[in-house]
Scaffold this motif. Structure first.
Motif, PDB file in Angstrom:
ATOM      1  N   PHE A  52       0.846  -1.196   0.000  1.00 12.61           N
ATOM      2  CA  PHE A  52       0.000   0.000   0.000  1.00 12.61           C
ATOM      3  C   PHE A  52       0.879   1.243   0.000  1.00 12.61           C
ATOM      4  CE2 PHE A  52       0.622  -1.413   4.360  1.00 12.61           C
ATOM      5  CZ  PHE A  52       1.219  -0.300   4.925  1.00 12.61           C
ATOM      6  N   GLN A  53       0.299   2.331  -0.481  1.00 16.43           N
ATOM      7  CA  GLN A  53       0.952   3.626  -0.381  1.00 16.43           C
ATOM      8  C   GLN A  53       0.648   4.221   0.984  1.00 16.43           C
ATOM      9  OE1 GLN A  53      -0.425   6.111  -3.589  1.00 16.43           O
ATOM     10  NE2 GLN A  53       1.182   5.402  -4.951  1.00 16.43           N
ATOM     11  N   MET A  54       1.610   4.933   1.523  1.00 19.93           N
ATOM     12  CA  MET A  54       1.362   5.654   2.767  1.00 19.93           C
ATOM     13  C   MET A  54       0.677   6.970   2.420  1.00 19.93           C
ATOM     14  SD  MET A  54       4.876   4.894   4.791  1.00 19.93           S
ATOM     15  CE  MET A  54       4.258   5.640   6.299  1.00 19.93           C
ATOM     16  N   GLU A  55      -0.312   7.340   3.198  1.00 17.72           N
ATOM     17  CA  GLU A  55      -1.073   8.561   2.938  1.00 17.72           C
ATOM     18  C   GLU A  55      -1.240   9.361   4.221  1.00 17.72           C
ATOM     19  OE1 GLU A  55      -4.653   7.618   0.836  1.00 17.72           O
ATOM     20  OE2 GLU A  55      -3.564   6.708  -0.813  1.00 17.72           O
TER      21      GLU A  55
ATOM     22  N   SER B  16      -9.512  19.383   1.670  1.00 18.34           N
ATOM     23  CA  SER B  16      -9.259  18.451   0.575  1.00 18.34           C
ATOM     24  C   SER B  16      -7.991  17.640   0.846  1.00 18.34           C
ATOM     25  CB  SER B  16      -9.093  19.211  -0.740  1.00 18.34           C
ATOM     26  OG  SER B  16      -7.869  19.936  -0.741  1.00 18.34           O
ATOM     27  N   TYR B  17      -7.905  16.522   0.168  1.00 20.96           N
ATOM     28  CA  TYR B  17      -6.705  15.689   0.286  1.00 20.96           C
ATOM     29  C   TYR B  17      -5.479  16.492  -0.135  1.00 20.96           C
ATOM     30  CZ  TYR B  17      -3.544  11.757   0.005  1.00 20.96           C
ATOM     31  OH  TYR B  17      -2.492  10.916   0.209  1.00 20.96           O
ATOM     32  N   MET B  18      -5.585  17.251  -1.217  1.00 20.35           N
ATOM     33  CA  MET B  18      -4.436  18.015  -1.708  1.00 20.35           C
ATOM     34  C   MET B  18      -3.996  19.067  -0.692  1.00 20.35           C
ATOM     35  SD  MET B  18      -2.078  18.288  -3.865  1.00 20.35           S
ATOM     36  CE  MET B  18      -2.600  17.183  -5.139  1.00 20.35           C
ATOM     37  N   ALA B  19      -4.943  19.760  -0.081  1.00 23.69           N
ATOM     38  CA  ALA B  19      -4.587  20.760   0.931  1.00 23.69           C
ATOM     39  C   ALA B  19      -3.890  20.093   2.117  1.00 23.69           C
ATOM     40  CB  ALA B  19      -5.829  21.511   1.394  1.00 23.69           C
ATOM     41  N   ALA B  20      -4.392  18.956   2.548  1.00 23.77           N
ATOM     42  CA  ALA B  20      -3.783  18.224   3.661  1.00 23.77           C
ATOM     43  C   ALA B  20      -2.397  17.713   3.279  1.00 23.77           C
ATOM     44  CB  ALA B  20      -4.688  17.073   4.088  1.00 23.77           C
TER      45      ALA B  20
ATOM     46  N   ILE C 279      -6.128  15.400   7.506  1.00 26.51           N
ATOM     47  CA  ILE C 279      -7.562  15.633   7.278  1.00 26.51           C
ATOM     48  C   ILE C 279      -8.350  15.334   8.553  1.00 26.51           C
ATOM     49  CG2 ILE C 279      -9.606  14.761   6.057  1.00 26.51           C
ATOM     50  CD1 ILE C 279      -7.684  14.335   3.602  1.00 26.51           C
ATOM     51  N   GLY C 280      -8.072  14.205   9.173  1.00 26.19           N
ATOM     52  CA  GLY C 280      -8.768  13.811  10.385  1.00 26.19           C
ATOM     53  C   GLY C 280      -8.519  14.768  11.543  1.00 26.19           C
TER      54      GLY C 280
END
Length: 154
Positions: free
Chosen positions: A39-42, A60-64, A48-49
């Motif tokens: 898996f990729q680490m995210e 957003s995911y991109m902002a985080a 976000i959480g």
């Protein structure tokens, strides 16, 4: 201090260390973790959480992702230098880097993840072990750059 570091302001040294460390961290998380762990680490999901838990704001995911990159490029090398100049001053640079990485790993998996409802150390799942590689690797890069630009004897 060597001659190169004398010509660079502290913020430049910290940014060089931080950007190099983020390149290493992201390379591991996006390219090597899938090969080693499947898996990729995210880490942006943790950001976000945390933002949602403490502010109620959805980002957003991109902002985080960008926020995580900024923290890694600025706060993590700054933390290393503060520790290096105080309680880790007498240790070899690589050991100091490893200790800082273990501290960051524990904060991420043992403190921050539970703040957003995940279990302590995420129940020692494979992500925890990938994170155990990624954080110290990143901080050893910070320590290496700091050593080369600031501490290395002439």
């Amino acid at each position: 201090m060597n001659s190169l570091s004398k010509s660079l302001p502290l913020i430049a040294v910290l940014l060089v260390a931080g950007v190099a460390a983020e390149i290493a961290f992201e390379s591991f998380g996006l390219l090597l973790a899938p090969l080693l762990f499947g898996f990729q680490m995210e880490p942006a999901n943790l950001v976000i959480g945390l933002i949602k838990a403490f502010t109620g704001i959805n980002v957003s995911y991109m902002a985080a992702y960008v926020l995580h990159l900024c923290v890694g490029a600025i706060a993590f090398p700054t933390g290393y230098v503060l520790l290096r100049k105080t309680i880790l001053a007498r240790l070899p640079w690589v050991v100091a880097g490893l200790i800082w990485g273990l501290i960051l790993w524990f904060i991420a998996q043992g403190v921050l993840a539970p703040l957003i409802g995940r279990s302590f150390m995420m129940d020692w799942a494979p992500y925890t072990w990938a994170s155990l590689i990624a954080h110290p690797m990143m901080t050893v890069v910070i320590a290496f750059v700091w050593y080369k630009l600031v501490e290395q004897p002439k």
